[in-house]
Design a protein around this motif. Structure first.
Motif, short mmCIF file in Angstrom:
data_model
loop_
_atom_site.label_atom_id
_atom_site.label_comp_id
_atom_site.label_asym_id
_atom_site.label_seq_id
_atom_site.Cartn_x
_atom_site.Cartn_y
_atom_site.Cartn_z
N SER A 127 -0.91 -3.24 2.28
CA SER A 127 0.24 -4.45 1.81
C SER A 127 1.02 -4.82 1.21
N THR A 128 2.32 -4.65 1.05
CA THR A 128 3.26 -4.99 0.13
C THR A 128 2.61 -5.01 -1.38
N PHE A 129 3.74 -4.20 -2.24
CA PHE A 129 2.98 -4.81 -3.68
C PHE A 129 3.73 -4.30 -4.94
N LYS A 130 4.02 -4.40 -5.90
CA LYS A 130 4.37 -4.84 -6.98
C LYS A 130 3.35 -4.62 -8.06
N LEU A 131 2.90 -4.11 -8.60
CA LEU A 131 1.86 -3.62 -9.57
C LEU A 131 2.42 -3.53 -11.09
N PRO A 139 10.17 -9.01 1.04
CA PRO A 139 9.20 -8.01 -0.78
C PRO A 139 8.60 -9.20 -1.23
N GLN A 140 9.34 -9.72 -2.35
CA GLN A 140 8.56 -10.91 -3.62
C GLN A 140 7.33 -11.67 -2.63
N PHE A 141 8.09 -12.10 -1.22
CA PHE A 141 7.53 -13.14 -0.17
C PHE A 141 6.10 -12.50 -0.17
N ARG A 142 6.09 -11.63 0.59
CA ARG A 142 4.62 -10.64 0.80
C ARG A 142 3.44 -10.61 -0.10
N ASN A 143 4.27 -9.85 -1.27
CA ASN A 143 3.73 -9.66 -2.32
C ASN A 143 2.51 -11.16 -2.92
N ARG A 164 11.17 -3.48 0.99
CA ARG A 164 12.14 -3.69 1.12
C ARG A 164 11.83 -4.55 2.79
N PRO A 165 12.42 -5.14 3.02
CA PRO A 165 12.38 -6.02 3.83
C PRO A 165 11.99 -5.72 5.71
#
Length: 501
Positions: free
Chosen positions: A494-498, A352-356, A478-479
């Protein structure tokens, strides 16, 4: 009989001249595609201080071979041309004929196994192979030394091929039901979309290497000149802790316990060695104009937090260097985001971190694009077999940005999350027709990266009720993600953390 054997020996090696005096780079072969609207650059070796002649259609150019045996010629720009042409290079009594050449757009495909993944293993292959006879689609799909050799020491025959000049071996081919089997499936479907929409000949150059880290595709000088990555290009790579652990383990299995033929201050040559794929395949080609680059890589750099956190900046450095190498500062560069996979069978807890980070790179790269693939992952396999959607999604970026086709390039990409009156409101680019992919309530949103929360669609925004203002909002964190937000084109978010404002 002796002359016949000698002739066949050199022909088998792909050498254009029996005498070895006149030559061109090995990626100049019959069936190739040359980049339209750019000066055609040809170069090679010849007898010092002599002249040679190049004929291409109605144009003839003469050049002198330098004292260092090198020659270089620029021919005029040409428009796209689907009609086969030939190039004749004449040097004293020697000739090189390059036949069945088209003028169109050339795209470079690089990355690891998901870019390398061949059509014959792709889930739509049995249906697609019936339509694979496409004379306007050509590809240079070389093999490479050490391919598919796992958990064992390289043989002498492989070790001999680990020099930069011999590492990649191949020739241009025309797409048909037989040749397409080994071609990059992502590349094929990308090219197919361009052909069907724009009717311009497409050439694909596939330099992908299974399991390879990003570092092998980055020039050593680019790493040395970057303050954060200098140590990646120092000392023996097999013991360099700035590189992924997995890669060094594989290197030890192949070349770590034997004397090698080809090596330098960074250690023995290998497909995973920092800068090696660049030096062996990318750099020699950088004198040949191309249209753009497709990139599908990351799995080998996503298993350790140190490698995850540095990845976006390393990829940015690579993109900038490639554009300098080609002297094309607006050259398109499109990448595939990592898909989904279950962390119980694969070290994917950092995905998840990588995709973000891959998503956030879009904000820093002009003329870039990213294909989201988290909805088409394989739960227990790092190699999802649906490459058709990946290629099609990458093609959307090219059709929109390069070919002005007016197509939506991406699924929803978030740009803000604002808390007001007991709710978080998320705004997106490419948000027309927001809906769930399966007709069920939205899944995938979280206020803590762990627990799901209710989310609703209100026109082109997502609204999440919450009593308190959260620090961050997460999506598909999540993976293995079953998040289901898509837009009107059924393209996934997309996966994100905002950070919530």
């Amino acid at each position: 009989m002796r002359f016949f054997l000698v002739f066949n020996f050199f022909f088998f090696l792909g050498i254009h001249s029996i005498l070895g005096q006149l030559s061109v780079p090995k990626f100049f072969t019959d069936n190739m595609v040359l980049q339209r609207d750019k000066a055609v650059h040809l170069w090679g070796k010849g007898n010092p201080d002599t002249f040679l002649k190049v004929q291409f259609g109605e144009e003839t150019v003469t050049a002198r071979v330098g004292q260092d045996s090198n020659w270089s010629i620029l021919l005029k720009k040409r428009r796209a041309n689907p009609n086969p042409q030939s190039i004749l290079i004449t040097h004293r009594q020697q000739k090189i004929m390059l036949a069945n050449i088209l003028i169109g757009d050339v795209w470079l495909c690089i990355g690891q196994s998901n870019m390398e993944w061949p059509m014959e293993k792709e889930m739509h292959f049995e249906k697609e192979v019936k339509k694979a006879n496409r004379p306007l689609l050509r590809f240079y799909n070389p093999s490479y030394a050490g391919k598919s050799i796992y958990n064992e020491i390289f043989t002498d025959s492989v070790l001999r091929l680990l020099g930069k000049k011999d590492f990649y071996m191949g020739k241009w081919q025309v797409s048909d039901s037989n040749s397409v089997r080994k071609m990059s499936a992502v590349g094929y479907y990308f090219a197919k979309e361009l052909l069907e929409k724009k009717h311009v000949p497409i050439g694909l150059i596939n330099m992908a290497i299974g399991e390879a880290p990003i570092e092998t595709f980055v020039a050593v000088k680019a790493m040395e000149n970057h303050p954060k990555f200098t140590r990646k290009a120092k000392g023996n790579w097999l013991t360099n802790e700035e590189l992924p652990v997995w890669i060094r383990e594989r290197g030890h299995q192949n070349v770590g316990k034997i004397p090698v033929i080809h090596h330098d201050e960074l250690g023995p040559n290998h497909a995973f060695k920092p800068g090696f794929a660049f030096a062996a395949g990318i750099e020699p080609m950088a004198q040949m104009p191309i249209k753009g680059i497709l990139w599908y890589q990351g799995e080998s750099n996503a298993q350790e937090p140190e490698r995850v956190y540095e990845y976006a900046e390393l990829q940015k450095s690579m993109i900038e260097d490639y554009r300098k190498q080609w002297k094309q500062h607006e050259m398109p560069f499109y990448w595939a985001q990592l898909s989904s996979i279950d962390s119980s069978r694969y070290k994917s807890r950092y995905w998840p971190q990588f995709r973000n980070k891959q998503r956030k790179l879009l904000e820093e790269i002009d003329y870039g694009g990213m294909a989201v693939t988290s909805d088409i992952g394989a739960k227990n396999d790092v190699h999802p077999t649906n490459k058709k959607d990946v290629g099609n999604r990458l093609a959307r970026w090219a059709l929109n940005n390069v070919y002005s086709h007016g197509i939506m390039p991406s699924g929803p990409l978030p740009y803000s999350a604002v808390y007001k009156d007991g709710k978080v409101v998320v705004s997106y680019e490419y948000s027309d027709g927001l809906t769930s992919s399966d007709g069920k309530p939205l899944r995938g949103f979280s206020l803590d990266g762990k627990n799901s929360v209710k989310a609703d669609i209100q026109k082109d925004k997502i609204v999440i009720p919450t009593v308190r203002k959260p620090k961050f909002l997460y999506y598909a964190w999540r993976p293995w993600s079953d998040a289901n937000l898509v837009n009107v084109e059924k393209l996934p978010a997309s996966t994100f953390k905002l950070k919530v404002e």
